[in-house]
Motif scaffolding. Structure first.
Motif, PDB file in Angstrom:
ATOM      1  N   HIS A   1     122.381  66.378  10.344  1.00  0.00           N
ATOM      2  CA  HIS A   1     121.514  65.205  10.380  1.00  0.00           C
ATOM      3  C   HIS A   1     120.704  65.345  11.663  1.00  0.00           C
ATOM      4  O   HIS A   1     121.249  65.219  12.755  1.00  0.00           O
ATOM      5  CB  HIS A   1     122.380  63.941  10.399  1.00  0.00           C
ATOM      6  CG  HIS A   1     121.633  62.664  10.671  1.00  0.00           C
ATOM      7  ND1 HIS A   1     122.208  61.624  11.356  1.00  0.00           N
ATOM      8  CD2 HIS A   1     120.382  62.259  10.343  1.00  0.00           C
ATOM      9  CE1 HIS A   1     121.344  60.625  11.448  1.00  0.00           C
ATOM     10  NE2 HIS A   1     120.233  60.980  10.851  1.00  0.00           N
ATOM     11  N   MET A   2     119.444  65.684  11.510  1.00  0.00           N
ATOM     12  CA  MET A   2     118.635  66.055  12.677  1.00  0.00           C
ATOM     13  C   MET A   2     117.327  65.286  12.624  1.00  0.00           C
ATOM     14  O   MET A   2     116.581  65.393  11.659  1.00  0.00           O
ATOM     15  CB  MET A   2     118.369  67.566  12.612  1.00  0.00           C
ATOM     16  CG  MET A   2     117.753  68.161  13.824  1.00  0.00           C
ATOM     17  SD  MET A   2     118.934  69.183  14.701  1.00  0.00           S
ATOM     18  CE  MET A   2     118.811  70.722  13.786  1.00  0.00           C
ATOM     19  N   GLY A   3     117.088  64.501  13.648  1.00  0.00           N
ATOM     20  CA  GLY A   3     115.827  63.781  13.703  1.00  0.00           C
ATOM     21  C   GLY A   3     116.033  62.311  14.056  1.00  0.00           C
ATOM     22  O   GLY A   3     117.106  61.916  14.505  1.00  0.00           O
ATOM     23  N   TRP A   4     114.966  61.537  13.839  1.00  0.00           N
ATOM     24  CA  TRP A   4     114.945  60.130  14.255  1.00  0.00           C
ATOM     25  C   TRP A   4     115.302  59.240  13.086  1.00  0.00           C
ATOM     26  O   TRP A   4     114.587  59.224  12.083  1.00  0.00           O
ATOM     27  CB  TRP A   4     113.562  59.763  14.784  1.00  0.00           C
ATOM     28  CG  TRP A   4     113.107  60.554  15.973  1.00  0.00           C
ATOM     29  CD1 TRP A   4     112.646  61.839  15.969  1.00  0.00           C
ATOM     30  CD2 TRP A   4     113.063  60.101  17.330  1.00  0.00           C
ATOM     31  NE1 TRP A   4     112.316  62.208  17.256  1.00  0.00           N
ATOM     32  CE2 TRP A   4     112.558  61.162  18.105  1.00  0.00           C
ATOM     33  CE3 TRP A   4     113.389  58.900  17.965  1.00  0.00           C
ATOM     34  CZ2 TRP A   4     112.372  61.062  19.486  1.00  0.00           C
ATOM     35  CZ3 TRP A   4     113.205  58.800  19.333  1.00  0.00           C
ATOM     36  CH2 TRP A   4     112.712  59.875  20.083  1.00  0.00           C
ATOM     37  N   SER A   5     116.384  58.480  13.202  1.00  0.00           N
ATOM     38  CA  SER A   5     116.769  57.537  12.150  1.00  0.00           C
ATOM     39  C   SER A   5     116.747  56.130  12.718  1.00  0.00           C
ATOM     40  O   SER A   5     117.003  55.911  13.908  1.00  0.00           O
ATOM     41  CB  SER A   5     118.168  57.867  11.622  1.00  0.00           C
ATOM     42  OG  SER A   5     118.140  59.036  10.836  1.00  0.00           O
ATOM     43  N   SER A   6     116.478  55.159  11.833  1.00  0.00           N
ATOM     44  CA  SER A   6     116.406  53.772  12.292  1.00  0.00           C
ATOM     45  C   SER A   6     117.794  53.149  12.271  1.00  0.00           C
ATOM     46  O   SER A   6     118.685  53.586  11.534  1.00  0.00           O
ATOM     47  CB  SER A   6     115.432  52.973  11.434  1.00  0.00           C
ATOM     48  OG  SER A   6     115.933  52.881  10.123  1.00  0.00           O
TER      49      SER A   6
ATOM     50  N   ARG B   1     109.444  64.539  10.746  1.00  0.00           N
ATOM     51  CA  ARG B   1     109.047  64.840  12.130  1.00  0.00           C
ATOM     52  C   ARG B   1     107.699  65.548  12.231  1.00  0.00           C
ATOM     53  O   ARG B   1     107.441  66.479  11.487  1.00  0.00           O
ATOM     54  CB  ARG B   1     110.108  65.738  12.774  1.00  0.00           C
ATOM     55  CG  ARG B   1     111.386  65.027  13.100  1.00  0.00           C
ATOM     56  CD  ARG B   1     112.448  66.009  13.588  1.00  0.00           C
ATOM     57  NE  ARG B   1     113.195  66.602  12.497  1.00  0.00           N
ATOM     58  CZ  ARG B   1     113.902  67.721  12.587  1.00  0.00           C
ATOM     59  NH1 ARG B   1     113.934  68.395  13.718  1.00  0.00           N
ATOM     60  NH2 ARG B   1     114.559  68.175  11.551  1.00  0.00           N
TER      61      ARG B   1
ATOM     62  N   PRO C   1     116.124  61.389   7.714  1.00  0.00           N
ATOM     63  CA  PRO C   1     115.545  60.596   8.810  1.00  0.00           C
ATOM     64  C   PRO C   1     114.019  60.576   8.673  1.00  0.00           C
ATOM     65  O   PRO C   1     113.484  61.206   7.768  1.00  0.00           O
ATOM     66  CB  PRO C   1     115.947  61.371  10.077  1.00  0.00           C
ATOM     67  CG  PRO C   1     116.780  62.504   9.656  1.00  0.00           C
ATOM     68  CD  PRO C   1     116.667  62.655   8.172  1.00  0.00           C
ATOM     69  N   ALA C   2     113.332  59.873   9.570  1.00  0.00           N
ATOM     70  CA  ALA C   2     111.867  59.912   9.574  1.00  0.00           C
ATOM     71  C   ALA C   2     111.429  61.374   9.621  1.00  0.00           C
ATOM     72  O   ALA C   2     112.016  62.189  10.325  1.00  0.00           O
ATOM     73  CB  ALA C   2     111.344  59.146  10.778  1.00  0.00           C
TER      74      ALA C   2
ATOM     75  N   TYR D   1     122.870  57.629   6.352  1.00  0.00           N
ATOM     76  CA  TYR D   1     122.607  59.022   5.976  1.00  0.00           C
ATOM     77  C   TYR D   1     123.571  59.406   4.852  1.00  0.00           C
ATOM     78  O   TYR D   1     124.521  60.165   5.055  1.00  0.00           O
ATOM     79  CB  TYR D   1     122.763  59.949   7.188  1.00  0.00           C
ATOM     80  CG  TYR D   1     122.013  61.253   7.021  1.00  0.00           C
ATOM     81  CD1 TYR D   1     120.633  61.271   6.923  1.00  0.00           C
ATOM     82  CD2 TYR D   1     122.681  62.474   6.943  1.00  0.00           C
ATOM     83  CE1 TYR D   1     119.932  62.445   6.747  1.00  0.00           C
ATOM     84  CE2 TYR D   1     121.985  63.671   6.775  1.00  0.00           C
ATOM     85  CZ  TYR D   1     120.611  63.650   6.675  1.00  0.00           C
ATOM     86  OH  TYR D   1     119.912  64.822   6.503  1.00  0.00           O
TER      87      TYR D   1
ATOM     88  N   ARG E   1     108.537  57.691  12.402  1.00  0.00           N
ATOM     89  CA  ARG E   1     108.957  56.940  13.591  1.00  0.00           C
ATOM     90  C   ARG E   1     107.702  56.365  14.246  1.00  0.00           C
ATOM     91  O   ARG E   1     106.730  57.077  14.460  1.00  0.00           O
ATOM     92  CB  ARG E   1     109.643  57.864  14.575  1.00  0.00           C
ATOM     93  CG  ARG E   1     109.964  57.222  15.904  1.00  0.00           C
ATOM     94  CD  ARG E   1     110.641  58.194  16.827  1.00  0.00           C
ATOM     95  NE  ARG E   1     109.719  59.150  17.404  1.00  0.00           N
ATOM     96  CZ  ARG E   1     109.257  59.097  18.656  1.00  0.00           C
ATOM     97  NH1 ARG E   1     109.638  58.140  19.470  1.00  0.00           N
ATOM     98  NH2 ARG E   1     108.433  60.024  19.107  1.00  0.00           N
TER      99      ARG E   1
ATOM    100  N   TYR F   1     117.233  59.417  18.241  1.00  0.00           N
ATOM    101  CA  TYR F   1     117.312  60.831  17.850  1.00  0.00           C
ATOM    102  C   TYR F   1     118.758  61.299  17.644  1.00  0.00           C
ATOM    103  O   TYR F   1     119.594  61.176  18.542  1.00  0.00           O
ATOM    104  CB  TYR F   1     116.631  61.706  18.901  1.00  0.00           C
ATOM    105  CG  TYR F   1     116.708  63.178  18.561  1.00  0.00           C
ATOM    106  CD1 TYR F   1     115.916  63.724  17.552  1.00  0.00           C
ATOM    107  CD2 TYR F   1     117.600  64.018  19.223  1.00  0.00           C
ATOM    108  CE1 TYR F   1     116.005  65.057  17.221  1.00  0.00           C
ATOM    109  CE2 TYR F   1     117.681  65.372  18.890  1.00  0.00           C
ATOM    110  CZ  TYR F   1     116.886  65.881  17.887  1.00  0.00           C
ATOM    111  OH  TYR F   1     116.969  67.198  17.550  1.00  0.00           O
TER     112      TYR F   1
ATOM    113  N   TYR G   1     114.200  53.409  16.330  1.00  0.00           N
ATOM    114  CA  TYR G   1     114.456  54.800  15.945  1.00  0.00           C
ATOM    115  C   TYR G   1     115.081  55.538  17.131  1.00  0.00           C
ATOM    116  O   TYR G   1     114.576  55.436  18.256  1.00  0.00           O
ATOM    117  CB  TYR G   1     113.156  55.502  15.549  1.00  0.00           C
ATOM    118  CG  TYR G   1     112.741  55.224  14.126  1.00  0.00           C
ATOM    119  CD1 TYR G   1     113.189  56.025  13.081  1.00  0.00           C
ATOM    120  CD2 TYR G   1     111.919  54.144  13.827  1.00  0.00           C
ATOM    121  CE1 TYR G   1     112.816  55.767  11.765  1.00  0.00           C
ATOM    122  CE2 TYR G   1     111.546  53.876  12.512  1.00  0.00           C
ATOM    123  CZ  TYR G   1     112.000  54.695  11.491  1.00  0.00           C
ATOM    124  OH  TYR G   1     111.638  54.438  10.190  1.00  0.00           O
TER     125      TYR G   1
ATOM    126  N   PRO H   1     117.976  71.379   7.665  1.00  0.00           N
ATOM    127  CA  PRO H   1     116.566  70.979   7.718  1.00  0.00           C
ATOM    128  C   PRO H   1     115.638  72.189   7.828  1.00  0.00           C
ATOM    129  O   PRO H   1     115.969  73.162   8.512  1.00  0.00           O
ATOM    130  CB  PRO H   1     116.492  70.127   8.996  1.00  0.00           C
ATOM    131  CG  PRO H   1     117.888  69.688   9.268  1.00  0.00           C
ATOM    132  CD  PRO H   1     118.775  70.779   8.746  1.00  0.00           C
TER     133      PRO H   1
END
Lengths: 255, 193
Positions: free
Chosen positions: B115-120, A5, A2-3, B156, A254, B137, B135, A201
């Motif tokens: 899968h941790m965090g901001w994805s589009s 952080r 993901p983006a 992902y 993000r 969370y 995006y 992560p």
């Protein structure tokens, strides 16, 4: 991935945000809710709140300030500080925290990691690791919230990272103690080693002082997130500028 | 509006409730089948492990009630996964409201699990308040298979359904209550449905 952080870390003492150098000499830097709101507005992707004295004082963090934060922000946040039982973790999550970070109590009793992962899922269980370089290796320290209580555990950081993730920790915040608050950059080689050891992560922590340090944490060390306190609290780096810079480096952010 | 959050005995009930309070609502948290059946809208939350959550649902006698709901229902994260038939997590039979299975994500270099965090997002349905490129969370180790119910997805390693929709049931794998402005739009679209 993901983006990547950007994660401001807010050390909490008696319900206020504080900051020290290499874990000592804490000074008050602001109200907890005002700080949370400020970082949310600036574009922080996540926040971490550490009650830095809870573990050393043998108590758990106070869910009351967790609730106060949860009410005002709409980005994820983790809380840490003396959580040593399932019920204490449940109180944090029920109060609105997204994740609970455990450090010294997991070293006291590693089965705590499994208990929390089983009931709440790995994605709620963050392992905080205070890693100290000595004798050509990296070692885990315990009770770092208080200089008098800090002690060696005799565990190698890489061994502990592996064990803890096998037990169900869903994320590692790797704090390289020699870099804490000194702004000379993250410990890239050590962070890279933990990223390659753990399948979860890894968040780099300790040493951020310039925009390039964040780029290095992502590009060279492979961290999922970069945590910092001093540079954000003292407004040496503005998060919008940081994200703009990292975007121009080709790192997904993000916006 | 009479909004009920199903009490499954653990998880993110706190933050989900607060998200709706931001819309001026006062959601009721309940594990009572009659209260849930009588609600205008129902939220099925859930952070945690599928086995534990399903056990709680069965123990509270809620499985039949949840399957029979005809009002708008929103499942969040694990609550969305429970709408499907089966989860690999502890080999758990779920509610079976939407066809499909829940499988574990496999870690790969550069793609740690959870899968941790901001994805589009890629968004296929303009009625859910989300837009392609938003995006949101995520925090999960298991995901449903993409299928006809998928209305928004993230990438992902494989396609991760981020939102699903079938009849009156809506699901979000991401956490709308922790997804800033995009998450608020998604919740608002559910409230206006």
């Amino acid at each position: 991935m993901p983006a990547r952080r950007i994660i401001p870390c807010l050390d909490v003492k008696d319900g206020r945000v504080v900051k020290g150098i290499q874990f000592r000499n804490h000074r008050d830097v602001g109200d907890i809710v005002e700080s949370a709101m400020r970082y949310r507005e600036e574009g922080a992707d996540e926040l971490v709140f550490y009650d830095i004295s809870a573990s050393a004082e043998g108590r758990s963090l106070d869910p009351e300030w967790v609730r106060r934060i949860a009410r005002v922000i709409d980005i994820p946040f983790a809380v840490a500080g003396g959580v040593r039982t399932r019920d204490q973790a449940a109180a944090c999550l029920d109060s609105g925290a997204d994740k609970v970070s455990i450090n010294s109590p997991a070293l006291e009793r590693p089965a705590l990691i499994e208990e929390l992962a089983r009931d709440f899922g790995s994605q709620c269980v963050v392992l905080g690791v205070d890693s100290f370089e000595a004798d050509g290796d990296y070692w885990v320290k315990q009770y770092t919230g208080s200089p008098d209580a800090t002690r060696d555990t005799g565990r190698r950081t890489l061994d502990w990272a592996k064990e803890a993730t096998e037990r169900g920790a869903g994320e590692i915040v790797l704090n390289c103690m020699r870099r804490d608050g000194v702004r000379t950059g993250y410990d890239l080689a050590h962070t890279r080693a933990v990223v390659e050891t753990a399948s979860v992560p890894v968040i780099a922590s300790g040493g951020a002082g310039a925009l390039e340090h964040f780029r290095d944490a992502f590009v060279d060390a492979g961290a999922s997130g970069a945590l910092a306190a001093t540079v954000f609290h003292d407004r040496l780096i503005a998060i919008p500028d940081l994200k703009e810079y990292l975007g121009t480096c080709g790192i997904e952010m993000r916006r | 509006m009479d909004l009920v959050i199903v009490d499954v005995g653990c998880g993110n009930i706190g933050s989900v409730g607060i998200a709706f309070e931001r819309f001026g609502l006062s959601p009721v948290i309940s594990g009572d089948p009659e209260t849930i059946a009588a609600a205008d809208k129902v939220i099925l939350p859930g952070v945690g492990a599928a086995g534990y959550a399903m056990e709680e649902i069965v123990k509270r006698g809620l499985a039949g009630t949840l399957r029979g709901l005809t009002q708008p229902v929103l499942g969040i994260c694990l609550g969305m996964q429970m709408l499907f038939e089966h989860s690999e997590e502890e080999g758990t039979d779920c509610l079976g409201i939407i066809p499909g299975r829940v499988r574990k994500l496999s870690p790969a270099p550069g793609m740690p699990v959870p899968h941790m965090g901001w994805s589009s997002l890629q968004v296929r349905d303009d009625r859910i308040g989300l837009r392609t490129g938003d995006y949101v969370y995520f925090a999960h180790s298991f995901a449903v298979d993409a299928g006809p119910a998928t209305v928004a997805s993230a990438d992902y390693g494989r396609e991760i359904p981020a939102a699903v929709r079938a009849r009156n049931f809506l699901g979000a794998q991401f956490h709308p209550e922790r997804s800033g402005e995009a998450g608020a739009r998604f919740l608002e679209s559910f409230l206006n449905a």
